[in-house]
Design a protein around this motif. Structure first.
Motif, mmCIF file in Angstrom:
data_model
loop_
_atom_site.group_PDB
_atom_site.id
_atom_site.type_symbol
_atom_site.label_atom_id
_atom_site.label_comp_id
_atom_site.label_asym_id
_atom_site.label_seq_id
_atom_site.Cartn_x
_atom_site.Cartn_y
_atom_site.Cartn_z
ATOM 1 N N ASP A 70 51.911 31.588 23.035
ATOM 2 C CA ASP A 70 52.005 33.000 22.684
ATOM 3 C C ASP A 70 51.378 33.227 21.312
ATOM 4 N N ALA A 71 51.363 34.462 20.887
ATOM 5 C CA ALA A 71 50.712 34.814 19.624
ATOM 6 C C ALA A 71 51.455 34.285 18.407
ATOM 7 N N GLY A 72 52.709 33.886 18.573
ATOM 8 C CA GLY A 72 53.508 33.491 17.423
ATOM 9 C C GLY A 72 53.643 32.009 17.167
ATOM 10 N N LEU A 73 53.237 31.162 18.106
ATOM 11 C CA LEU A 73 53.417 29.723 17.903
ATOM 12 C C LEU A 73 52.532 29.249 16.753
ATOM 13 N N PRO A 74 53.099 28.507 15.802
ATOM 14 C CA PRO A 74 52.254 27.960 14.736
ATOM 15 C C PRO A 74 51.229 26.994 15.338
ATOM 16 N N ILE A 75 49.974 27.226 15.042
ATOM 17 C CA ILE A 75 48.917 26.379 15.594
ATOM 18 C C ILE A 75 48.642 25.251 14.611
ATOM 19 N N PRO A 76 48.813 24.014 15.066
ATOM 20 C CA PRO A 76 48.617 22.880 14.163
ATOM 21 C C PRO A 76 47.140 22.673 13.829
ATOM 22 N N HIS A 77 46.897 22.036 12.693
ATOM 23 C CA HIS A 77 45.537 21.645 12.341
ATOM 24 C C HIS A 77 45.167 20.448 13.199
ATOM 25 N N GLY A 78 43.965 20.393 13.660
ATOM 26 C CA GLY A 78 43.530 19.240 14.435
ATOM 27 C C GLY A 78 42.971 19.599 15.789
ATOM 28 N N PRO A 79 43.793 20.161 16.701
ATOM 29 C CA PRO A 79 43.256 20.455 18.027
ATOM 30 C C PRO A 79 42.192 21.551 17.979
ATOM 31 N N GLU A 80 41.293 21.501 18.948
ATOM 32 C CA GLU A 80 40.374 22.621 19.138
ATOM 33 C C GLU A 80 41.208 23.837 19.524
ATOM 34 N N VAL A 81 40.852 24.997 19.020
ATOM 35 C CA VAL A 81 41.597 26.220 19.311
ATOM 36 C C VAL A 81 40.670 27.232 19.968
ATOM 37 N N VAL A 82 41.114 27.748 21.098
ATOM 38 C CA VAL A 82 40.456 28.891 21.722
ATOM 39 C C VAL A 82 41.445 30.040 21.592
ATOM 40 N N ASP A 83 41.129 30.977 20.721
ATOM 41 C CA ASP A 83 42.027 32.092 20.439
ATOM 42 C C ASP A 83 41.592 33.295 21.265
ATOM 43 N N ILE A 134 47.985 41.223 24.810
ATOM 44 C CA ILE A 134 46.696 41.163 25.517
ATOM 45 C C ILE A 134 45.872 39.997 24.987
ATOM 46 N N PRO A 135 45.489 39.053 25.818
ATOM 47 C CA PRO A 135 45.945 38.881 27.191
ATOM 48 C C PRO A 135 47.336 38.266 27.215
ATOM 49 N N GLY A 136 48.028 38.494 28.291
ATOM 50 C CA GLY A 136 49.362 37.939 28.454
ATOM 51 C C GLY A 136 49.331 36.456 28.793
ATOM 52 N N PHE A 137 50.450 35.814 28.576
ATOM 53 C CA PHE A 137 50.596 34.384 28.848
ATOM 54 C C PHE A 137 50.393 34.068 30.331
ATOM 55 N N VAL A 154 55.464 20.618 29.662
ATOM 56 C CA VAL A 154 56.605 20.628 28.753
ATOM 57 C C VAL A 154 56.716 22.016 28.128
ATOM 58 N N ALA A 155 57.917 22.568 28.155
ATOM 59 C CA ALA A 155 58.188 23.866 27.532
ATOM 60 C C ALA A 155 59.462 23.753 26.706
ATOM 61 N N ALA A 156 59.699 24.760 25.898
ATOM 62 C CA ALA A 156 60.907 24.788 25.069
ATOM 63 C C ALA A 156 62.123 25.130 25.923
ATOM 64 N N ARG A 157 63.176 24.399 25.732
ATOM 65 C CA ARG A 157 64.425 24.636 26.456
ATOM 66 C C ARG A 157 64.917 26.078 26.255
ATOM 67 N N GLU A 158 64.648 26.628 25.091
ATOM 68 C CA GLU A 158 65.120 27.970 24.755
ATOM 69 C C GLU A 158 64.539 29.053 25.664
ATOM 70 N N ASN A 175 55.305 29.417 25.802
ATOM 71 C CA ASN A 175 54.465 28.291 25.406
ATOM 72 C C ASN A 175 54.673 27.152 26.386
ATOM 73 N N VAL A 176 53.601 26.421 26.656
ATOM 74 C CA VAL A 176 53.719 25.243 27.507
ATOM 75 C C VAL A 176 52.647 24.239 27.104
ATOM 76 N N ILE A 177 53.013 22.978 27.180
ATOM 77 C CA ILE A 177 52.055 21.895 26.980
ATOM 78 C C ILE A 177 51.771 21.298 28.352
ATOM 79 N N LEU A 178 50.501 21.217 28.698
ATOM 80 C CA LEU A 178 50.079 20.668 29.981
ATOM 81 C C LEU A 178 49.366 19.343 29.755
ATOM 82 N N ARG A 179 49.731 18.333 30.527
ATOM 83 C CA ARG A 179 49.012 17.055 30.472
ATOM 84 C C ARG A 179 48.131 16.958 31.707
#
Length: 129
Positions: free
Chosen positions: A28-41, A48-51, A68-72, A120-124
């Motif tokens: 989502d728009a609020g997740l802190p984006i870590p330094h390192g990974p390639e980012v497509v914003d 807009i656009p929605g998740f 993997v997603a947050a339990r919350e 938010n979700v992490i996909l492997r």
């Protein structure tokens, strides 16, 4: 021009470069984006656009062996949880703080304009054979 699928050149290229066991974050728009990974914003405006549409488009292109997603998300965003659970049967839930730590190891982060909590979700990546 492509006939369909993902037409955003940066995103299409980034997805094509992923290999088996690489991880990507759809957030989502609020997740802190870590330094390192390639980012497509992809975020344009809040919402807009929605998740959901972004996740659906990515799932049409990738083989996913783990998610993997947050339990919350279960309590704070039941619509998102329902989407994740229905589309990702291999979904694992972890505390949000852990999801943020894991995001730092991702190869790619795709930021949406989603403005609801814990979308938010992490996909492997898996393999198609």
């Amino acid at each position: 021009m492509k006939r369909g699928g993902i037409v955003n050149a940066q995103l299409a290229g980034a997805l094509a470069r992923l290999g088996h066991t690489d991880t990507l974050v759809v957030c989502d728009a609020g997740l802190p984006i870590p330094h390192g990974p390639e980012v497509v914003d992809l975020a344009f405006r809040l919402g807009i656009p929605g998740f959901g549409p972004v996740l659906e488009g990515i799932l049409e292109e990738l083989v996913v062996e783990e998610a993997v997603a947050a339990r919350e998300v279960e309590g704070a965003n039941p619509d998102c949880h329902a989407l994740l659970a229905s589309r990702l049967p291999e979904l694992k839930l972890v505390p949000h703080w852990e999801l943020k730590l894991r995001a730092a190891d991702a190869r790619l982060v795709v930021r949406t304009g989603e403005a609801t909590p814990y979308s938010n979700v992490i996909l492997r990546c898996g393999v198609p054979f």
